[in-house]
Design a protein around this motif. Sequence first.
Motif, mmCIF file in Angstrom:
data_model
loop_
_atom_site.group_PDB
_atom_site.id
_atom_site.type_symbol
_atom_site.label_atom_id
_atom_site.label_comp_id
_atom_site.label_asym_id
_atom_site.label_seq_id
_atom_site.Cartn_x
_atom_site.Cartn_y
_atom_site.Cartn_z
ATOM 1 N N THR A 163 0.830 -1.213 0.000
ATOM 2 C CA THR A 163 0.000 0.000 0.000
ATOM 3 C C THR A 163 0.852 1.245 0.000
ATOM 4 N N ASP A 164 1.874 1.273 0.833
ATOM 5 C CA ASP A 164 2.756 2.434 0.883
ATOM 6 C C ASP A 164 3.465 2.637 -0.451
ATOM 7 N N SER A 165 3.898 1.558 -1.084
ATOM 8 C CA SER A 165 4.583 1.670 -2.370
ATOM 9 C C SER A 165 3.654 2.168 -3.464
ATOM 10 N N ALA A 166 2.451 1.607 -3.536
ATOM 11 C CA ALA A 166 1.501 2.024 -4.566
ATOM 12 C C ALA A 166 1.077 3.470 -4.381
ATOM 13 N N LEU A 167 0.850 3.895 -3.126
ATOM 14 C CA LEU A 167 0.422 5.261 -2.868
ATOM 15 C C LEU A 167 1.518 6.259 -3.241
ATOM 16 N N ARG A 168 2.754 5.954 -2.900
ATOM 17 C CA ARG A 168 3.849 6.869 -3.239
ATOM 18 C C ARG A 168 4.025 6.979 -4.758
ATOM 19 N N ASN A 177 -1.612 20.323 -5.940
ATOM 20 C CA ASN A 177 -3.003 20.747 -6.032
ATOM 21 C C ASN A 177 -3.889 19.608 -6.509
ATOM 22 N N GLY A 178 -3.370 18.753 -7.395
ATOM 23 C CA GLY A 178 -4.152 17.614 -7.863
ATOM 24 C C GLY A 178 -4.424 16.617 -6.761
ATOM 25 N N VAL A 179 -3.433 16.355 -5.911
ATOM 26 C CA VAL A 179 -3.619 15.392 -4.819
ATOM 27 C C VAL A 179 -4.599 15.925 -3.788
ATOM 28 N N ILE A 180 -4.519 17.225 -3.503
ATOM 29 C CA ILE A 180 -5.334 17.783 -2.430
ATOM 30 C C ILE A 180 -6.766 18.030 -2.865
ATOM 31 N N SER A 181 -6.973 18.508 -4.081
ATOM 32 C CA SER A 181 -8.332 18.933 -4.452
ATOM 33 C C SER A 181 -8.813 18.339 -5.765
ATOM 34 N N GLN A 182 -8.067 18.479 -6.828
ATOM 35 C CA GLN A 182 -8.595 18.182 -8.156
ATOM 36 C C GLN A 182 -8.696 16.697 -8.455
ATOM 37 N N ASN A 183 -7.727 15.891 -8.018
ATOM 38 C CA ASN A 183 -7.665 14.488 -8.436
ATOM 39 C C ASN A 183 -7.706 13.527 -7.254
ATOM 40 N N ARG A 184 -8.479 13.838 -6.228
ATOM 41 C CA ARG A 184 -8.554 12.954 -5.060
ATOM 42 C C ARG A 184 -9.160 11.603 -5.435
ATOM 43 N N THR A 185 -10.187 11.609 -6.249
ATOM 44 C CA THR A 185 -10.792 10.343 -6.683
ATOM 45 C C THR A 185 -9.832 9.530 -7.525
ATOM 46 N N SER A 188 -7.350 7.605 -5.291
ATOM 47 C CA SER A 188 -7.909 6.386 -4.707
ATOM 48 C C SER A 188 -8.026 5.276 -5.740
ATOM 49 N N THR A 189 -8.523 5.617 -6.915
ATOM 50 C CA THR A 189 -8.725 4.599 -7.958
ATOM 51 C C THR A 189 -7.407 4.014 -8.436
ATOM 52 N N ASP A 190 -6.438 4.870 -8.738
ATOM 53 C CA ASP A 190 -5.145 4.384 -9.236
ATOM 54 C C ASP A 190 -4.404 3.590 -8.166
ATOM 55 N N THR A 191 -4.496 4.032 -6.918
ATOM 56 C CA THR A 191 -3.831 3.291 -5.838
ATOM 57 C C THR A 191 -4.433 1.908 -5.665
ATOM 58 N N ILE A 206 -5.091 -11.810 -1.040
ATOM 59 C CA ILE A 206 -5.878 -10.692 -0.502
ATOM 60 C C ILE A 206 -6.618 -10.007 -1.637
ATOM 61 N N LEU A 207 -7.875 -9.669 -1.387
ATOM 62 C CA LEU A 207 -8.712 -8.974 -2.365
ATOM 63 C C LEU A 207 -9.071 -7.602 -1.809
ATOM 64 N N ILE A 208 -8.736 -6.531 -2.552
ATOM 65 C CA ILE A 208 -9.001 -5.157 -2.119
ATOM 66 C C ILE A 208 -10.436 -4.792 -2.470
ATOM 67 N N ASP A 209 -11.168 -4.293 -1.467
ATOM 68 C CA ASP A 209 -12.550 -3.852 -1.687
ATOM 69 C C ASP A 209 -12.621 -2.362 -1.999
ATOM 70 N N VAL A 210 -12.124 -1.529 -1.099
ATOM 71 C CA VAL A 210 -12.245 -0.071 -1.245
ATOM 72 C C VAL A 210 -10.955 0.572 -0.758
ATOM 73 N N VAL A 211 -10.541 1.621 -1.464
ATOM 74 C CA VAL A 211 -9.419 2.465 -1.046
ATOM 75 C C VAL A 211 -9.936 3.894 -0.940
ATOM 76 N N ASN A 212 -9.776 4.512 0.232
ATOM 77 C CA ASN A 212 -10.282 5.866 0.474
ATOM 78 C C ASN A 212 -9.130 6.779 0.873
ATOM 79 N N LEU A 213 -9.037 7.911 0.175
ATOM 80 C CA LEU A 213 -8.078 8.960 0.550
ATOM 81 C C LEU A 213 -8.778 9.875 1.552
ATOM 82 N N THR A 214 -8.558 9.625 2.835
ATOM 83 C CA THR A 214 -9.295 10.349 3.874
ATOM 84 C C THR A 214 -8.756 11.753 4.109
ATOM 85 N N GLU A 215 -7.445 11.922 4.033
ATOM 86 C CA GLU A 215 -6.842 13.234 4.271
ATOM 87 C C GLU A 215 -5.704 13.458 3.288
ATOM 88 N N ALA A 216 -5.591 14.706 2.848
ATOM 89 C CA ALA A 216 -4.481 15.112 1.987
ATOM 90 C C ALA A 216 -4.288 16.608 2.172
#
Length: 378
Positions: A163-168, A177-185, A188-191, A206-216
């Motif tokens: 997860t840490d590798s994919a998110l980075r 600006n894209g991470v914080i506001s424009q491209n938050r969705t 989550s989708t790409d991660t 392991i099967l991933i159900d949902v990935v949520n970007l809660t804070e940025a």
Amino acid sequence: MAWNEPGGNNKDPWGGGNRKNDGPPDLDELFRKIQQKLGGLFGGGSPGTGTGNFPWMLIIVLGALIYAGLGIYQVNANEAAVVLRLGKYHTTESAGLHWNPPLIDSVTKVNMTEVRTERTTGQMLTEDANIVEVVLTVQWQVGDAESYVLRVRDPVKSLQEATDSALRHVVGSLTLNGVISQNRTQVSTDTQQRLQEYLDLYQTGILIDVVNLTEAQAPREVQDAFDDVTKAREDEVRLQNEAQAYANQVIPVARGQAQRMIEEAEGYKARVVESARGEAVRFEKLLAEYERAPEVTRERLYLDALQEVMSGTSKVMVDVEGGNNIMYLPLDKLAQESATPAAQRQGTSPVVVEEVYQRVVERLRNDAANSRRSQTVR
């Protein structure tokens, strides 16, 4: 006849027929009888001696029963059981009651429907060389029990590192600006997509159900400056929207006015052209009349032109019959002299104009009468 009926041969089924019927059977004698029978069954000596291998055989039977009982297990409806036989994968059991030989098979139960949550947080570098603090939550469940138990030593630890590798990787390909506001969705989708690829490659099950970007958000050290930048960008967007709204309001009006001016010009063009054509036709007709009667037509044209010129003036030129002089009547000046002070303040009224008109007409009549008298006397 039953053994305990009166008058019968009251033989005790426990082998105590010679015993007096004054109490219950002796338990020691009962166990001794059972021991003798079992000893004879397994060839352990004469029944009468009461010795042999009976204790050992009893222990073996009880041990076999205990061994068989320990191999029974229950798999719930939301579970799957991974069975290892002598340390090697044997099978995966579904829900139900099963038995496996203890000490030979080992059973590991895995909950297949439980949704677990992992949380990842940290500071990461964006594409435009800015630092952003990100908090990500991952909801997952077990998809393959065999891989989850056998392929990876610690599937949860592998999930955290993946997860840490994919998110980075995803954050590093976007701007702050894209991470914080424009491209938050999109984050989550790409991660989620990249994380699932990593887990499938590692065979974690392991099967991933949902990935949520809660804070940025930007780091706390530069949060105030970043808030100012965010506010400026919001003001920029607001001003652009206001300008666009004003343009949407003004441009249609300007286009309408331009269209109206074009139509007025077309109408003026058509009117002038038609007027010119009418004048040309009128001139041709006048020319025909002039060729038939030049004097009359010339005089008529002169009078029409004079009337057209003098119709817009307030001065009157009177040609007295029988005289050689033309009288000039300044009606505007006469109206101003005859007006009262009140009328001057309020403007020339119709009554004053009518009075001046009557005086002028009367004077003209008098002059015409005097002129006729003088001609008669001559």
